[in-house]
Write a protein that holds these residues in place. Sequence first.
Motif, PDB file in Angstrom:
ATOM      1  N   LYS A   1      11.300   6.191  12.729  1.00 48.86           N
ATOM      2  CA  LYS A   1      11.233   5.425  12.263  1.00 48.86           C
ATOM      3  C   LYS A   1      10.088   4.678  11.173  1.00 48.86           C
ATOM      4  N   GLY A   2      10.126   3.550  10.641  1.00 49.45           N
ATOM      5  CA  GLY A   2       9.015   3.534   9.635  1.00 49.45           C
ATOM      6  C   GLY A   2      10.008   3.454   8.148  1.00 49.45           C
ATOM      7  N   ASN A   3       9.006   2.722   6.822  1.00 48.63           N
ATOM      8  CA  ASN A   3       9.162   2.544   6.080  1.00 48.63           C
ATOM      9  C   ASN A   3       8.645   4.097   5.126  1.00 48.63           C
TER      10      ASN A   3
ATOM     11  N   CYS B   1       1.246  -1.526   0.372  1.00 43.57           N
ATOM     12  CA  CYS B   1       0.062   0.183  -0.016  1.00 43.57           C
ATOM     13  C   CYS B   1       0.657   1.356  -0.351  1.00 43.57           C
ATOM     14  N   ASP B   2       0.221   2.441  -0.360  1.00 46.09           N
ATOM     15  CA  ASP B   2       1.461   3.437  -0.317  1.00 46.09           C
ATOM     16  C   ASP B   2       0.885   4.800   0.105  1.00 46.09           C
ATOM     17  N   ALA B   3       0.867   5.748   0.560  1.00 48.88           N
ATOM     18  CA  ALA B   3       0.389   6.752   1.825  1.00 48.88           C
ATOM     19  C   ALA B   3      -1.262   6.997   1.758  1.00 48.88           C
ATOM     20  N   LYS B   4      -1.722   7.631   0.184  1.00 50.55           N
ATOM     21  CA  LYS B   4      -2.457   8.157  -0.181  1.00 50.55           C
ATOM     22  C   LYS B   4      -3.406   6.355   0.332  1.00 50.55           C
ATOM     23  N   GLN B   5      -3.718   4.970   0.093  1.00 47.21           N
ATOM     24  CA  GLN B   5      -4.177   3.958   0.125  1.00 47.21           C
ATOM     25  C   GLN B   5      -4.325   3.758   1.889  1.00 47.21           C
ATOM     26  N   LEU B   6      -3.276   4.411   2.729  1.00 48.69           N
ATOM     27  CA  LEU B   6      -2.826   4.072   4.077  1.00 48.69           C
ATOM     28  C   LEU B   6      -3.730   5.217   5.080  1.00 48.69           C
TER      29      LEU B   6
END
Length: 333
Positions: free
Chosen positions: A187-189, A149-154
Amino acid sequence: MSKITIAIDAMGGDFGPEVIVPSVIDYLKANADTRIILVGDSFTIKPLIPNPQIHLVDVVHCDLSISMDAKPSQALRQKSPSSLHLIIDLLSKKEADAALSAGNTGALMAVSKQKLGMIEGITRPLICGVVPSVDGHSYLLDMGANVDCDAKQLLEFALIGTLVANALDGKVSPSVALLNNGEEEIKGNSQVKQAAELLTAHRHINYIGFIEGHNLYQAVADIIVCDGFVGNVALKASEGVANFILDIFNREFKNKPYLFPLFWILSKTMHSIGKQIDPRYLNGASFLGVNGVVVKSHGHADSLAFTQSIIYTKRMIESGIVEKLQHLSQYDE
């Protein structure tokens, strides 16, 4: 007032009608306001229904079923309808208010998307489930439908989760967190970091930041957002831990008879603890984004667990969540 109607794939899951039919009968004993349509091999289903209850269940015969290891593409290409196809057909024709299956997750998702279509404004269907805590519960999404998922989907998942918490729990401004490998901003991708920026800026989302895996069961947030890969791993690991704890309890009391009096004294407390950590009591996850209430039961569900998934399905119908999601676009920035 007309009854709520739930179409159930009687052939789905690892145990099929032998578990599903008794679960339906148990459910109907306490829910006379529900009509159940069982779809599958009637020659297998009907003998499992006790004569006094035979009039309570409608059976739609179907010779075919989809195996648990079939690919979604196979389900879509299948010319003759299976029990899984038919429950979605009943939902699409408005002959049922919801469809429930313990069968192949990918096939159920693919067939639901094909036959029901997507709600306008939602790019991908997702799986939403309930995570228990001492003081309540949280909603975890996605739990397996979208591994990348990309950021917009999250961001979209966060909006959907906000409407779910509002519809089911009446929360006006439910809190939203991103599941991450640390609470610090560094933290995080890249997808999670970008999603955090989008959620922070969105006026309709009550974003509280990152949470780690150990926070899942602490009700730190009303909605916990992640991609389907992370969500599914978290879910399966949690179920494994819960079953491990229950197995230890059972083994200790079974192998140590001198503990029986203590078990008897604490039986009510032990039962209450068991219900809180037993994943069977929270069986059932919603496919959100498709135009209809579609619920997936765990494939390994026993009778208790499948009965819980029927209860969950009824709750999803009564929440009006599909209608609420159809207005999701009004929350766009």
